[in-house]
Design an enzyme around this catalytic site. Structure first.
Site, PDB file in Angstrom:
ATOM      1  N   CYS A   1       0.877  -1.170   0.000  1.00 20.07           N
ATOM      2  CA  CYS A   1       0.000   0.000   0.000  1.00 20.07           C
ATOM      3  C   CYS A   1       0.908   1.212   0.000  1.00 20.07           C
ATOM      4  O   CYS A   1       1.552   1.508   1.001  1.00 20.07           O
ATOM      5  CB  CYS A   1      -0.910   0.002   1.224  1.00 20.07           C
ATOM      6  SG  CYS A   1      -1.885   1.526   1.388  1.00 20.07           S
TER       7      CYS A   1
ATOM      8  N   GLU B   1      -3.973   1.092  -6.080  1.00 19.69           N
ATOM      9  CA  GLU B   1      -3.017   0.086  -6.555  1.00 19.69           C
ATOM     10  C   GLU B   1      -2.945   0.182  -8.068  1.00 19.69           C
ATOM     11  O   GLU B   1      -3.884   0.656  -8.726  1.00 19.69           O
ATOM     12  CB  GLU B   1      -3.423  -1.331  -6.133  1.00 19.69           C
ATOM     13  CG  GLU B   1      -3.134  -1.661  -4.679  1.00 19.69           C
ATOM     14  CD  GLU B   1      -1.641  -1.639  -4.314  1.00 19.69           C
ATOM     15  OE1 GLU B   1      -0.810  -1.405  -5.216  1.00 19.69           O
ATOM     16  OE2 GLU B   1      -1.330  -1.833  -3.132  1.00 19.69           O
TER      17      GLU B   1
END
Length: 266
Positions: free
Chosen positions: A2, A113
């Site tokens: 992340c 992402e």
């Protein structure tokens, strides 16, 4: 991993959402940030026992994203410790002490992402074969996706925090102590895994109190609280590549691309 997320809720909303008992930074408020990047200041929910108090109090604090272990020689190591793998928290020297005593929640609206995609190509007849042309090697282009709770609620990411003392500063210097944090990650659920193989670990509301409890020092029990999100809890859609640049910010970064249509539930 992340490496970017969005955190746009106002402070008073977080104070209410997480049932905060003490505002640890009453004179400070972070603005809406749709492109939170490593080394930025972020909100964190944690429980600590105030001086001369009898119990832990749930607090909202502002921490620096990128964990700096207490033993670090300088804070630059934090830029490499933005994520901690759930599978090795109790083993890694950088995280094991924090995992046993200093767990937190990092509020987010969602995270980003990037999924590798294949460039457009044409066949001998000049017709487009799209991104799935047979035998075509995967290109280097990456498409960003915004992934967030399907119900529009807050994403409570599991995190760890740590204190680092700057030896170059005087004891009465308010900047002597740096408080930093990291996001715990896990294997992505099957459908989200098509975008990226890792994802932030979510902590569901009914486990917040136990996860934050500083009296819980048994890492085996703490590990049992790390349960990946159930299928269908998160929704994902493609967004503009403007998010690639950390200097860009604003709500447009989390808007679905026109051609993306309705968000896909995963």
């Amino acid at each position: 991993m992340c490496g970017r997320y969005a955190s746009a809720r106002k402070k008073h909303e977080l104070l209410e959402e997480f049932q905060i008992e003490q505002d640890g930074e009453p004179d400070k408020e972070l603005g809406a940030d749709y492109n939170v990047a490593p080394t930025k200041n972020v909100y964190a929910v944690l429980s600590r026992v105030p001086h001369e108090a009898e119990r832990a109090v749930r607090q909202l604090r502002i921490l620096k994203w990128g964990l700096v272990p207490a033993w670090a020689k300088d804070p630059s190591i934090g830029s490499r410790l933005i994520n901690a793998r759930a599978e090795t928290l109790a083993e890694k020297p950088s995280y094991r002490r924090a995992f046993a005593k200093r767990r937190c929640l990092l509020p987010a609206d969602g995270y980003f992402e990037w999924m590798p995609v294949e460039p457009e190509r044409t066949n001998p007849d000049g017709e487009s074969e799209g991104r799935s042309g047979r035998g075509h090697k995967q290109g280097k282009k990456k498409q960003p996706y915004f992934i967030h709770p399907a119900d529009g609620g807050v994403l409570a990411m599991a995190g760890l925090y740590e204190f680092w003392k700057d030896p170059s500063r005087a004891d009465d210097d308010p900047l002597q102590w740096l408080v930093s944090c990291t996001v715990i990650t896990t294997d992505a659920e099957d459908h989200l895994g098509r975008i990226h193989d890792r994802m932030p670990m979510m902590i569901e509301r009914d486990r917040w109190a136990e996860w934050l409890d500083p009296k819980l020092t048994d890492t085996e029990r703490a590990s049992e609280l790390l349960v990946p999100a159930e299928s269908g809890r998160l929704t994902a859609y493609a967004v503009s590549t403007d998010v690639n640049n950390v200097r860009n910010n604003g709500p447009d970064l989390i808007k679905p691309l026109p051609e993306a249509g309705e968000p896909a539930l995963f």
